[in-house]
Every structure is written in structure tokens, then in C-alpha cells.
Design an enzyme around this catalytic site. Structure first.
Site, PDB file in Angstrom:
ATOM      1  N   ASP A 172       0.845  -1.191   0.000  1.00  0.00           N
ATOM      2  CA  ASP A 172       0.000   0.000   0.000  1.00  0.00           C
ATOM      3  C   ASP A 172       0.886   1.248   0.000  1.00  0.00           C
ATOM      4  O   ASP A 172       1.993   1.228  -0.546  1.00  0.00           O
ATOM      5  CB  ASP A 172      -0.935  -0.029   1.211  1.00  0.00           C
ATOM      6  N   HIS A 222      -3.692   6.121   3.314  1.00  0.00           N
ATOM      7  CA  HIS A 222      -4.437   4.946   2.857  1.00  0.00           C
ATOM      8  C   HIS A 222      -3.909   3.663   3.501  1.00  0.00           C
ATOM      9  O   HIS A 222      -4.671   2.850   4.035  1.00  0.00           O
ATOM     10  CB  HIS A 222      -4.331   4.865   1.337  1.00  0.00           C
ATOM     11  N   SER A 386     -11.363  -0.563  -0.572  1.00  0.00           N
ATOM     12  CA  SER A 386     -10.017  -0.652  -0.015  1.00  0.00           C
ATOM     13  C   SER A 386     -10.042  -1.037   1.455  1.00  0.00           C
ATOM     14  O   SER A 386      -9.116  -1.689   1.955  1.00  0.00           O
ATOM     15  CB  SER A 386      -9.287   0.684  -0.152  1.00  0.00           C
TER      16      SER A 386
END
Length: 461
Positions: A172, A222, A386
Site C-alpha cells: 500500500d 491509505h 479498499s
């Protein structure tokens, strides 16, 4: 954005048995100062590269799992084992050409050579394809527990606390290692991002994007949000769903500004290199909350991440990927690859989220709306597939830990079957066509694994 590629860079897979031994690996070039190779075969490949792209420099994208210390004196190209060769990761070349204008013609010409298995531009992949996070300092504890309760993670953790030797790889944007919820919860990670301003079109790169260090520091948020779902220590958030299982973060996506918002962006080579290294480190599960839509590819383009997905499955790694956030019936990669557990998102009531990408490849869904987790600073409330994927990755880690506790092998297909067969029904509301079998039930999955092991142990030989 998904149609962009890193200028003057392509990925080429040589057919089995045809890899030249003189080509250095990318790691040897970066860490040991070896020069990139100025030739590949001294024949048709080099002539086409010179004619259409000007001069070319080449490296092997991946290093062998067997290190030089383990087999001293053996060239890197000869240290790859059967799984690396057959999956193709041993044979992927990253090629840099001098001129980008002739790239489409060059790709078509290279595809005609018998020695070439597949070739593609080094495309850019972006994440999040999610709603912007709401950064907040105080948590709503009831709302934070709701998605965990929906998938029965507390009950699953009562059955299986997790095992530190079972490690989840998080590919990620990296993590905020010093976050209150993540401090001392993570294994040593690394960084494979290699971008520059010319690579990302009209986006503006921010932070560290040179790929020259081993620190997976998150500059987007994220990856930290995914890490909180998996491994939060319970200081403010509910404890991470993976329990005592380990978590290794790898920064495969750098940070860029798009419309004033930070997004993660990385080249396919960055992502695949990080994935290969995670696999060789022995992770049991990999969470992949990124994707490239099939609509961004032309008819003859290879599907992104194909070799590294094959390699992971050959090594027994459980692969979990977000299905996408288009709300359409379409295929994102890596989620759509065979053997990958593609995860969609549901609302608080268990009905499919309007943004969740659908398709026959989607295995199941997990909560993906207003998930409380880690932010770059403090906490964040996030939405998107996600953040549904890490719930399934956590369940996979607990399944792997439970199987090991019972000395039972768990392969990727069996794990997927167990997750799919143990789901809870979708909530009433939106149609669930293309959203998989139902909603994750982590406790039921562990119970079904026990049933399968018990049945196998008493079955006649």
C-alpha cells in the site's frame, strides 16, 4: 489516470529457458552500484529496442529468493527456483528506452518475437479509488465497533487469537509507524517506490518517491487506514482483526496531489517488486487495496500483476484484493485474477454499497462504509472497498493461524472456499448480483475450518 504509464519504461517477460544470465537485478543496480545492461540478446530484441526506442538499458525486475550468501558464486539469473521460473517472475525485465514516442510501435513489434512471452508499458496504478477520508481526533466508539461486530471478529478472536509467526503483508502507501495504534505492532517494512516528476503526468509528487531507502513511511493515509483495521492495538480503536498475527508493511505507492487531495500512485514494477519481496519474506496473506480497471487496457495487453500473482499462489500465499469503487460490473486487476479473493463492500445494514464494483469474480463482501481507523494524524473515518479488503485479510490470517495450530495445511483455494461457504446473507436493500456469496463471517469461517479438519482426520485413508 489509470491509462498513464511511466515514460520510456516497459516490462517484458522472456519465455521460459531464454533468460540471458548477464542481466543484473534491480536490487543489484540500486544497492550495489552495478550498471544496467546495455544489451539483452545481441540480436532481434536489441535491434528493435534501438530502432524504435533509441538506446535501451535493462535489469531483471526481481531478485532470486535464494540469496548470493546461500549460493555463493552462482549468478543471480541461475539462482531462481522452479516456482520463480514457471510463474514468470524470474523472467521479467524492466527496460528503459531513450525515446517514448515510438513505444506503441515498439510494443507491437516485440510481441511478434518468439522469445517474448508478454510485454506492456510500466503502467501507473492509483489508490485510493475511495471516498476522501474524514480526519477526526475523537472516535465514535459505537460506530467503530459496528463493522467489526457485523463480521463477528470479536467471536473469531475468542476462538483464535492469532499467531505472530503468521504474517500479513500490506502492499500500500506505507504506514505511520509511530501512530498510537500501530506503535510496536508492525514488523520491519520496506519501500519500492521509484517515481519522478516526469513519470506522473499532470500530478504533483510530494514527499519521498525516489525508491532509495527502506522506510515505508505513509504520506497519504491509505495504508495506515488499512493497517488500523488489521493490527490496531485498541488504544482508541477496536483491536485489529488479525489479532496477534504479524503485519509487514511495504510502500509500493508514493504520494501525489490530485485536485488538492493526496492519492497514492505507483508503477506496476514498483508494486510487483514489493509483492515479490513480501512473498520471499514468508508472509502468509497479502492485502492489495489497489487496482487497474480492464477498461484502461487495450485488447492485447497483458493483465497487470499476472506473474507475481502466479508466484504467490505457487508459494501458498492467500491473496486478498479490493474489487474497486466504480459501482459498475467490471474487472479490476489484481482482484480479477484467478486465485485472488476479490472483496466488495457493504453498508451498515449489510446491503451492497452503491460504489462497490461487481462481477462474477467477486468472492464476498465486508463492511466498507464509514470505517473508523488510523489516519495520518489521529483517526479517520473512511469508505471504499479498499477498507473492506482488510477485514477479509484479517479473517484469512486467523484461518492460517488456526490451521497451523492444528498442524493442518491451508492452501489459497481452500481458504477462499471456506470464506465463501461461511458467509452471512446480504441485508435487504440493493440487488446483490455480482457482489459475491454474501457478507464475511469470520467466526463461522473458523468453525467451518474446524469441521473440515475434523472430517478429514476421521476419513478412511
Amino acid at each position: 489516470m489509470n491509462a498513464l504509464h511511466a515514460p520510456r519504461r516497459l516490462l517484458l517477460t522472456i519465455r521460459l529457458g531464454e533468460l540471458p544470465e548477464h542481466l543484473p537485478s534491480l536490487r543489484e543496480v540500486r544497492q550495489e552500484g552495478q550498471p544496467m545492461a546495455a544489451r539483452i540478446d545481441g540480436g532481434p530484441l536489441d535491434r528493435l529496442l534501438a530502432h524504435h526506442g533509441g538506446s535501451a538499458r535493462t535489469v531483471r525486475l526481481h531478485s532470486a529468493r535464494i540469496t548470493r550468501l546461500q549460493r555463493p558464486g552462482v549468478p543471480g539469473a541461475r539462482r531462481f527456483d522452479d516456482a520463480e521460473q514457471l510463474s514468470g517472475v524470474a523472467r521479467v525485465l524492466r527496460i528503459e528506452i531513450a525515446r517514448d514516442a515510438g513505444l506503441p510501435t515498439l510494443l507491437r513489434a516485440l510481441q511478434q518475437l518468439p522469445v517474448v512471452e508478454r510485454v506492456q508499458p510500466d503502467r501507473l496504478c492509483a489508490t485510493p479509488f475511495d471516498a476522501p477520508a474524514r480526519a477526526l481526533r475523537e472516535i465514535d466508539p459505537v460506530a467503530a465497533r459496528r463493522p467489526r461486530a457485523m463480521v463477528r471478529l470479536p467471536q473469531a478472536l475468542a476462538l483464535q487469537r492469532g499467531d505472530p509467526s503468521v504474517v500479513v503483508g500490506l502492499a500500500d502507501t506505507g504506514v505511520v509507524a509511530g501512530h498510537l495504534e500501530l506503535s510496536r505492532r508492525l514488523r520491519r517494512g520496506f519501500d519500492t517506490v521509484d517515481l519522478d516528476a516526469a513519470t506522473v503526468g499532470d500530478l504533483t509528487l510530494v514527499g519521498d518517491n525516489t525508491g532509495r531507502d527502506e522506510q515505508p513511511d505513509d504520506e497519504v493515509g491509505h495504508g495506515s487506514a488499512c493497517a488500523g483495521i488489521l493490527r490496531a492495538n485498541g488504544a482508541g480503536l477496536p483491536a485489529g482483526g488479525a489479532g496477534l498475527c504479524g503485519l509487514t508493511p511495504v510502500r509500493v505507492l508514493g504520494a501525489a496531489l490530485q485536485g488538492g487531495k493526496r492519492v497514492g500512485i505507483g508503477a506496476l514494477a514498483n508494486i510487483d517488486a514489493g509483492m515479490k519481496r513480501l512473498i520471499d519474506l514468508g508472509v502468509r496473506v497479502i492485502n492489495m487495496s489497489f487496482g487497474t480497471p480492464e477498461s484502461a487496457l487495450v485488447a492485447d495487453d497483458p493483465r497487470p500483476h499476472e506473474e507475481v500473482v502466479r508466484y504467490a499462489l505457487a508459494r501458498g500465499v492467500l491473496l486478498v484484493a479490493a474489487s474497486g469503487n466504480s459501482g459498475l460490473a467490471e474487472r479490476y486487476y489484481p482482484a480479477a485474477h484467478e486465485g485472488v479473493i476479490a472483496v466488495g463492500a457493504v453498508e451498515d445494514d449489510g446491503s451492497p454499497a452503491s460504489f462497490s464494483t461487481r462481477g462474477a469474480h467477486v468472492a464476498l463482501c465486508a463492511p466498507g462504509r464509514d470505517i473508523w481507523t488510523c489516519g495520518l494524524a489521529g483517526y479517520a473515518c473512511v469508505s471504499g472497498t479498499s477498507f473492506a479488503a482488510p477485514f477479509v485479510s484479517a479473517a484469512c490470517a486467523l484461518l492460517a493461524a488456526h490451521a497451523e495450530a492444528r498442524a493442518w495445511p491451508l492452501d489459497p483455494q481452500s481458504a477462499r472456499d471456506i470464506l465463501v461457504e461461511s458467509v452471512r446473507p446480504f441485508g435487504a436493500g440493493r440487488a446483490s448480483d455480482g457482489c459475491g456469496a454474501g457478507v464475511l463471517d469470520a467466526a463461522a469461517a473458523l468453525a467451518l475450518l474446524d469441521q473440515r479438519i475434523d472430517a478429514a482426520l476421521v476419513a478412511p485413508t
